[in-house]
Design a protein around this motif. Structure first.
Motif: not given
Lengths: 240, 347
Positions: A89, A92, A95-96, A99-100, A103-104, A149
């Motif tokens: 992404x 973004x 860190x974001x 974080x994503x 997500x699950x 990620x």
């Protein structure tokens, strides 16, 4: 029983068949590699296994037939794909992005924070750059972020599509060292690579793919010494 | 024009600009996540005003029938597609989300027709009745063509807008409405009268923009929505379901449209087809923001509102001409200066 079992999978784009009747297996905790030249259908194979393009054949994961499941369900089951294009992404922060990756996961923010620390420990560069936008990272850092990620999801099976693509040799070596070190965490890895030597040195078992079909398979140790492979993929650097 | 008149016009313009800000942000939000330019968005605003007026007049709002029809259609489509996929286990959840949930507020509105609810409840009920419309339209119209090009989605949106105006006429009738003011006071700021309604409108625009900012920057769902907007494939690989993200985007957008509908209802007379023009003016604001930037969109919409206020004073019949004429230089400027950030992470 194998963690992932791909049975007679074929992928076609219109009339052109990119993958023909491919079957392969990944055992728990094993690193398996699929090597082969550009256009052999390696990426199509991975994309169909994650469920993003339709394919014939069957995919069994952890004893469940997942052939008909959509991508997101497969990811919830513990699949993870780091695609060739990384698909970060860009707009973004690092860190974001991490974080994503989680997500699950539904195991609480403390556990996710712990994973974040683990990823930062493995990739100290990401900690330094955590507030920076992903789009501003260098090629090697992007690959690290893509790997980090993916690890945030705590996957059972990690599929890596050409992790060395477009990276300088020094960084490639670093990335492969990290992939090998992931072995200790117990995650199974399906590694697709053009860089056959590095891939075989990292993996325990290998398949060779050519024009959509598996043409050889065997333990990495035997493949790396196979004279047919040495001439085609491993180059003259093989010193025996 | 003296300073006094200019100040009054400016305040008027800021008030209508604030309404455009809310709608324009909704446009950008929905477009970013779904790639749909949701032309019927203005209609949602108008339908909110009409719903609120019906509730005020102790009538059953036409929205109830509209939501019921849409909910039944969406449920049939969803159940059919689940049945075809063989995922029968998911049907109860589908019935809950596509049938029960949208019909609960509609049923309340139907049951309480004839009694005048206290104002806060009335406003809440209005929003609740309006909210399901856009997500249901998404399920019925857009989900089957989710992978289509932006142009095709736009053409479908235009068609959908005309269908919605037709339905608006059917369910609400041709009469215009204007609701009672929510606040009834006027203060003087530096000698210029400022109505309470104008302050309420501006306050709401700031408040809801701020809420949205918090949502996108500090919640996981907000980040997931942002991620879907930046990179759909990447988001899917994280397990973020694009259809769920679309539904959330439509819901959030609807909240903004509903709020602006409630705010505009006491100021302007609203007809079943008033939404288009309101939507179009907000759209100019969204275009100034390049359909991507929320802050520039807000500034652009404010500019449209103020320009409209002054244009109305200079020449009332030409006010729309003046407002839409600025679209041409803006589009030219935009197409020359905007770097097309197609989320390419070049390797």
């Amino acid at each position: 029983m194998a963690l992932l079992s791909i049975q007679n999978v074929s992928v076609s784009y219109g009339k052109a068949e990119a993958v023909r009747n491919v079957s392969l297996e990944v055992d728990r905790g094993q690193i398996v590699t699929v090597i082969g030249p550009n256009g052999a259908g390696k990426t199509s194979l991975l994309t169909s296994v994650i469920g993003m393009i339709p394919a014939a054949g069957r995919v069994i994961f952890d004893g469940t037939d997942i052939t008909a499941l959509p991508t997101e369900d497969r990811i919830e089951m513990g699949f993870c794909l780091v695609p060739e294009r990384r698909e970060l992404f860009a707009d973004m922060s690092v860190y974001d992005n991490l974080l994503l990756g989680a997500y699950t996961r539904r195991d609480g923010s403390a556990a996710i924070k712990a994973s974040m620390e683990e990823v930062y420990g493995r990739f100290p560069r990401l900690r330094e750059r955590r507030a920076q936008k992903a789009g501003t990272l260098s090629g090697g850092e992007r690959q690290m972020l893509a790997l980090g990620r993916a690890l945030m999801a705590k996957p059972k099976l990690l599929m890596l599509d050409e992790p060395s693509l477009g990276l300088a040799p020094l960084i490639t070596r670093e990335i492969f060292k990290i992939i090998a070190s992931l072995h200790e965490t117990g995650v199974s890895i399906l590694l697709v690579e053009q860089n056959a030597r590095a891939a075989l040195e990292t993996a325990g078992f290998g398949y060779v793919m050519e024009t959509g079909e598996i043409v050889h398979s065997g333990s990495s140790a035997t493949l790396i010494d196979d004279p047919r492979l040495i001439s085609t993929y491993l180059g003259g650097g093989a010193s025996h | 024009m003296n300073a006094q008149i200019a100040a009054i016009l400016a305040i008027d313009g800021i008030a209508s600009g604030a309404i455009y800000v809310l709608i324009a942000i909704g446009f950008v939000l929905i477009f970013a996540v779904t790639r749909i330019i949701f032309v019927p968005f203005g209609d949602i605003t108008a339908f909110t005003a009409l719903t609120l007026a019906s509730l005020e007049n102790k009538q059953m709002p036409g929205t109830v029938g509209m939501v019921a029809v849409l909910a039944v259609m969406a449920t049939l489509m969803e159940v059919f597609s689940l049945w075809r996929k063989g995922a029968l286990g998911k049907i109860p959840a589908a019935l809950f989300f596509y049938l029960a949930l949208p019909l609960i507020p509609a049923a309340i509105a139907w049951a309480t027709a004839g009694t005048l609810l206290p104002t806060p409840l009335r406003l809440l009920l209005t929003v609740a009745v309006i909210l399901p419309i856009a997500p249901l339209l998404n399920r019925i119209v857009y989900q089957p063509i989710a992978d289509a090009t932006v142009l095709l989605l736009l053409i479908v949106s235009v068609a959908l807008h005309f269908a919605m105006s037709g339905l608006g006429l059917l369910f609400f009738g041709p009469e215009g409405v204007r609701t009672q003011s929510l606040v009834d006071f006027t203060t003087f700021i530096a000698g210029t009268p400022v109505s309470g309604q104008a302050m309420l409108i501006l306050g709401s625009a700031i408040f809801f923009s701020f809420l949205l900012y918090l949502f996108f920057n500090f919640t996981l769902y907000g980040k997931a929505l942002h991620a879907t907007a930046i990179n759909r494939t990447g988001a899917r690989l994280m397990g973020i379901r694009p259809q769920q993200a679309c539904t959330i985007a439509f819901l959030l957008g609807s909240v903004l449209a509903a709020v602006s509908g409630i705010l505009i209802a006491p100021v302007n007379t609203i007809f079943y087809d008033s939404g288009f023009l309101i939507g179009l003016k907000s759209f100019v604001g969204a275009i100034i923001g390049g359909m991507v930037s929320f802050p520039v969109t807000a500034i652009g919409s404010m500019f449209v509102g103020i320009l409209e206020g002054f244009a109305a004073f200079l020449s009332s019949p030409f006010k729309d001409v003046i407002v839409f004429s600025i679209l041409i230089p803006v589009l030219l400027w935009r197409s020359y200066t905007l770097v097309h950030a197609e989320e390419e992470d070049e390797e």
